[in-house]
Design an enzyme around this catalytic site. Structure first.
Site, PDB file in Angstrom:
ATOM      1  N   LYS A 151      36.082  42.616  41.935  1.00  0.00           N
ATOM      2  CA  LYS A 151      35.560  43.349  43.078  1.00  0.00           C
ATOM      3  C   LYS A 151      35.964  42.652  44.376  1.00  0.00           C
ATOM      4  O   LYS A 151      36.306  41.461  44.340  1.00  0.00           O
ATOM      5  CB  LYS A 151      34.046  43.481  42.977  1.00  0.00           C
ATOM      6  CG  LYS A 151      33.287  42.167  43.187  1.00  0.00           C
ATOM      7  CD  LYS A 151      31.807  42.413  43.146  1.00  0.00           C
ATOM      8  CE  LYS A 151      31.030  41.142  43.411  1.00  0.00           C
ATOM      9  NZ  LYS A 151      31.087  40.657  44.798  1.00  0.00           N
TER      10      LYS A 151
ATOM     11  N   HIS B 153      30.557  41.349  36.551  1.00  0.00           N
ATOM     12  CA  HIS B 153      29.924  40.460  35.578  1.00  0.00           C
ATOM     13  C   HIS B 153      28.476  40.847  35.300  1.00  0.00           C
ATOM     14  O   HIS B 153      27.946  40.521  34.237  1.00  0.00           O
ATOM     15  CB  HIS B 153      30.011  39.005  36.044  1.00  0.00           C
ATOM     16  CG  HIS B 153      29.159  38.687  37.237  1.00  0.00           C
ATOM     17  ND1 HIS B 153      29.562  38.941  38.532  1.00  0.00           N
ATOM     18  CD2 HIS B 153      27.926  38.130  37.333  1.00  0.00           C
ATOM     19  CE1 HIS B 153      28.610  38.561  39.369  1.00  0.00           C
ATOM     20  NE2 HIS B 153      27.618  38.067  38.683  1.00  0.00           N
TER      21      HIS B 153
ATOM     22  N   LYS C 155      26.009  41.400  31.029  1.00  0.00           N
ATOM     23  CA  LYS C 155      24.770  40.758  30.597  1.00  0.00           C
ATOM     24  C   LYS C 155      24.197  41.458  29.363  1.00  0.00           C
ATOM     25  O   LYS C 155      24.293  42.674  29.217  1.00  0.00           O
ATOM     26  CB  LYS C 155      23.739  40.791  31.728  1.00  0.00           C
ATOM     27  CG  LYS C 155      24.093  39.911  32.930  1.00  0.00           C
ATOM     28  CD  LYS C 155      23.082  40.100  34.039  1.00  0.00           C
ATOM     29  CE  LYS C 155      23.365  39.185  35.226  1.00  0.00           C
ATOM     30  NZ  LYS C 155      23.057  37.790  34.923  1.00  0.00           N
TER      31      LYS C 155
ATOM     32  N   GLU D 284      18.688  37.440  46.276  1.00  0.00           N
ATOM     33  CA  GLU D 284      19.316  36.138  46.078  1.00  0.00           C
ATOM     34  C   GLU D 284      18.687  35.125  47.023  1.00  0.00           C
ATOM     35  O   GLU D 284      18.442  35.427  48.194  1.00  0.00           O
ATOM     36  CB  GLU D 284      20.819  36.207  46.358  1.00  0.00           C
ATOM     37  CG  GLU D 284      21.588  37.121  45.416  1.00  0.00           C
ATOM     38  CD  GLU D 284      23.066  37.139  45.741  1.00  0.00           C
ATOM     39  OE1 GLU D 284      23.841  36.465  45.035  1.00  0.00           O
ATOM     40  OE2 GLU D 284      23.448  37.825  46.710  1.00  0.00           O
TER      41      GLU D 284
ATOM     42  N   ASP E 174      29.411  44.448  49.033  1.00  0.00           N
ATOM     43  CA  ASP E 174      29.520  43.360  48.065  1.00  0.00           C
ATOM     44  C   ASP E 174      28.626  43.570  46.859  1.00  0.00           C
ATOM     45  O   ASP E 174      29.018  43.234  45.731  1.00  0.00           O
ATOM     46  CB  ASP E 174      29.151  42.041  48.753  1.00  0.00           C
ATOM     47  CG  ASP E 174      29.342  40.832  47.850  1.00  0.00           C
ATOM     48  OD1 ASP E 174      30.314  40.808  47.075  1.00  0.00           O
ATOM     49  OD2 ASP E 174      28.520  39.907  47.911  1.00  0.00           O
TER      50      ASP E 174
ATOM     51  N   HIS F 157      27.581  46.498  42.118  1.00  0.00           N
ATOM     52  CA  HIS F 157      26.618  46.080  41.107  1.00  0.00           C
ATOM     53  C   HIS F 157      25.496  47.096  40.898  1.00  0.00           C
ATOM     54  O   HIS F 157      25.321  47.642  39.814  1.00  0.00           O
ATOM     55  CB  HIS F 157      25.999  44.736  41.492  1.00  0.00           C
ATOM     56  CG  HIS F 157      26.965  43.596  41.498  1.00  0.00           C
ATOM     57  ND1 HIS F 157      27.962  43.441  40.562  1.00  0.00           N
ATOM     58  CD2 HIS F 157      27.072  42.530  42.329  1.00  0.00           C
ATOM     59  CE1 HIS F 157      28.640  42.329  40.815  1.00  0.00           C
ATOM     60  NE2 HIS F 157      28.130  41.774  41.888  1.00  0.00           N
TER      61      HIS F 157
ATOM     62  N   LYS G 122      20.659  38.224  50.886  1.00  0.00           N
ATOM     63  CA  LYS G 122      20.791  36.771  50.866  1.00  0.00           C
ATOM     64  C   LYS G 122      19.555  36.122  51.491  1.00  0.00           C
ATOM     65  O   LYS G 122      18.860  36.726  52.305  1.00  0.00           O
ATOM     66  CB  LYS G 122      22.032  36.345  51.661  1.00  0.00           C
ATOM     67  CG  LYS G 122      23.343  36.951  51.183  1.00  0.00           C
ATOM     68  CD  LYS G 122      23.812  36.355  49.891  1.00  0.00           C
ATOM     69  CE  LYS G 122      25.218  36.835  49.533  1.00  0.00           C
ATOM     70  NZ  LYS G 122      25.648  36.307  48.214  1.00  0.00           N
TER      71      LYS G 122
END
Length: 485
Positions: free
Chosen positions: A158, A188, A192, A226, A245, A250, A336
Site C-alpha cells: 500500500k 497485513h 491476521k 494507534e 493510509d 485497512h 495516531k
C-alpha cells in the site's frame, strides 16, 4: 511444474520459488519480511527448493555477505525464531543480492539467473515491491522489459493510489505487465488469524448468521487506534494522511469481510466477488459525516509543514445501500497518538422492543445495547456483552461478558503473523485475502466527495481518543473504546 505439496499438519507447501525483495535494505524488509520468511522456513512452509534475492538501487547495493549479515541482524532483533542452528544456515545460504536501476537491471538479472540455476528446473518467481509508491511503475516496467515477469507473481504494498485517477493509472501500469490473476495487493491486517475468525464466526455457526443484518444490528464500529505518532515518517505522512493510509487500505477492507453476503465457497473468487458487492453498495462519503483531527504538536514534528492540514486522525460514518445493511451505520475510526493501540470490530445489537426493565434498574451509568466485540489484534479474542441480574431480591441489572480468547484456547505452534500468512498465500497463488483492482478503484470513487471537500482538521490531545466532535458523529450510540471498567 509440480504443484504444492502437503505437509503433515495439512498446510500446503508452495512449489519451488525465487523470491525477489525490492527495497531489501528498507525498514519493512528489516522488521517484517526477512524475519517472516525465516519463520516460514523454520516452520517448513517455504518451498523444498528456494532462493531469496534482495534488491535495491545501485547506490544502496550490498554484497551477498553484507545482505546475509543484515538479514541476521533483522531476524535477531525482530524475529520470533532466532538466527541459529541448521535452519538458519540453510536460510542464510539461500540469500543473495542484486542491485537494480531502471536503466541498469544487469546485476539483478544475473542474481536471479544464478538463483534459478541453484534451485534447478523452472522455479516460479515472486516479486515483492517493498518500495515507495512512486517507484512502482519503474520497477514493474523493468520487470516487463527484461522478461523477469514471465512465470512470476507480484506483491504490491500500500497505498494503492491516492485517489481514483492515480489508482486507475497504477492498475493500468501493472496490468500492462501482469494480469490481475498474478497481482497481490498486500494488507497485513487481512493476514491476521482473527480476520479468518470473522468468516468462521459468521458462516460456521447457525446462531450468528441469522441475526447478522439490519433487523438485529443497530450499528457497527471498526476501531484501529494507534498510540504511536508518525515516528519520523513526515515525508510519507504529510502526502498521505490517516484516511489514505489506514481507512481505504485497512478499515474498508475489514468492513468488506464484516458486511459481505455468504460466498458460495471460501475460495478467492467468491470471497472477492462478495467484498466487491459491499464496496459497490457504499454511498459516496459525506464530508458532513467525517471528523478529521490532528494531534497537538504534529506541526512541530521535523519535516511537517507548520500550516499542515494533514489529518492524523479520522472518524467517519459509512452507509451501505443493500438489503442486509440499509439503515445500519458503520462507524470507522483510526488515528495516531491515541489512548491505546487496538484493533476492534464491535457490532451493536438492537434493544428489545419490550422494555420491562427501566433504566433505573441498571447498575450502568450509561446503558448500551448488547454488543459482540471482535478483537483482531494477534492472537485475538471475541466477547459477547449482555445484561444479567444482580444477586439479591431486587431486579437490578449489570453488564456481563462471555469471552473466547484465542491464545488460551489453542496451541499457537502453527500461527503465522500477517505478513507471513500473506507471503505464503502469494506463493500458493491464493488471492482470497488480497485486494482486487475493481475493489480498490470503487473505494476511491466512493471517497471522492471527501477528498475533494475535506472538513478542516480539529486539534486533539495526544493520549486522548480524538477530537470531542466524534461523540456527536456517532450519537445516539457510543464508541466501544475506551473499554468500560
Amino acid at each position: 511444474m509440480a504443484g504444492p505439496s502437503q505437509p503433515e499438519n495439512g498446510t500446503p507447501v508452495p512449489e519451488d520459488h525465487v523470491i525477489v525483495l525490492f527495497g531489501a535494505t528498507g525498514d519493512l524488509a528489516r522488521r517484517k519480511l526477512l524475519p517472516g520468511l525465516f519463520h516460514l522456513a523454520k516452520a517448513g512452509l517455504l518451498p523444498a527448493r528456494y532462493r531469496i534475492v534482495g534488491s535495491a538501487p545501485s547506490q544502496a547495493a550490498l554484497s551477498d555477505d553484507d545482505f546475509r549479515k543484515r538479514a541476521r541482524e533483522a531476524v535477531a532483533e525482530f524475529g520470533r525464531s532466532k538466527p541459529e542452528g541448521a535452519a538458519w544456515q540453510e536460510f542464510e545460504d539461500a540469500l543473495s543480492f542484486g542491485a537494480a536501476d531502471p536503466d541498469d537491471p544487469g546485476p539483478l538479472l544475473a542474481a536471479v539467473q544464478e538463483a534459478e540455476r541453484a534451485v534447478g528446473g523452472s522455479p516460479r518467481r515472486l516479486f515483492h515491491l517493498a518500495v515507495p509508491p512512486k517507484a512502482f511503475a519503474s520497477v514493474v516496467e523493468m520487470l516487463g522489459a527484461t522478461g523477469l515477469a514471465d512465470n512470476a507473481r507480484l506483491i504490491v504494498e500500500k497505498p494503492f493510489g491516492t485517489d481514483l485517477p492515480s489508482a486507475r493509472a497504477l492498475n493500468a501500469t501493472i496490468h500492462a505487465v501482469f494480469d490481475e490473476s498474478r497481482v497481490f495487493r498486500i494488507d497485513h491486517f487481512l493476514g491476521k488469524e482473527s480476520v479468518d475468525n470473522i468468516l468462521a464466526l459468521r458462516f460456521a455457526n447457525g446462531f450468528f448468521e441469522p441475526i447478522w443484518n439490519r433487523d438485529h444490528i443497530s450499528h457497527v464500529q471498526i476501531d484501529v487506534p494507534e498510540k504511536i505518532g508518525i515516528e519520523g515518517r513526515a515525508q510519507f505522512f504529510e502526502g498521505t494522511g490517516t484516511f489514505r493510509d489506514m481507512i481505504v487500505t485497512h478499515l474498508f477492507q475489514l468492513m468488506g469481510f464484516v458486511a459481505m453476503e455468504p460466498p458460495t465457497t471460501l475460495a478467492a473468487k467468491p470471497l472477492r466477488d462478495e467484498k466487491a458487492k459491499v464496496f459497490e453498495s457504499m454511498r459516496p462519503l459525506d464530508p458532513a459525516h467525517v471528523v478529521r483531527g490532528q494531534y497537538e504538536g504534529y506541526r512541530d514534528e521535523q519535516g511537517v509543514d507548520p500550516r499542515s492540514d494533514t489529518e492524523t486522525f479520522v472518524a467517519l460514518r459509512v452507509e451501505l445501500e443493500n438489503w442486509r445493511w440499509a439503515g445500519v451505520p458503520f462507524f470507522l475510526r483510526s488515528g495516531k497518538s491515541l489512548g491505546q493501540g487496538r484493533h476492534v470490530v464491535t457490532l451493536g445489537f438492537r434493544e428489545p422492543a419490550l422494555r420491562m426493565f427501566p433504566l433505573a434498574a441498571r447498575d450502568v451509568p450509561e446503558a448500551r445495547s448488547n454488543e459482540l466485540v471482535i478483537d483482531f489484534d494477534d492472537p485475538g479474542r471475541i466477547a459477547a456483552r449482555f445484561l444479567v441480574k444482580d444477586p439479591g431480591p431486587a431486579m437490578r441489572l449489570s453488564e456481563a461478558e462471555m469471552v473466547f480468547d484465542y491464545a488460551s484456547s489453542f496451541n499457537a505452534m502453527y500461527a503465522l503473523e500477517g505478513y507471513e500468512r500473506l507471503i505464503l498465500d502469494a506463493m500458493l497463488g491464493d488471492q482470497s485475502l488480497f485486494t482486487r483492482s475493481d475493489g480498490i478503484e470503487r473505494l476511491w470513487e466512493a471517497s471522492t466527495p471527501l477528498l475533494e471537500d475535506p472538513p478542516p482538521v480539529e486539534p486533539y490531545a495526544p493520549g486522548s481518543w480524538g477530537p470531542e466532535s466524534i461523540d456527536r458523529l456517532i450519537a445516539p450510540y457510543r464508541w466501544s473504546l475506551p473499554d468500560r471498567r
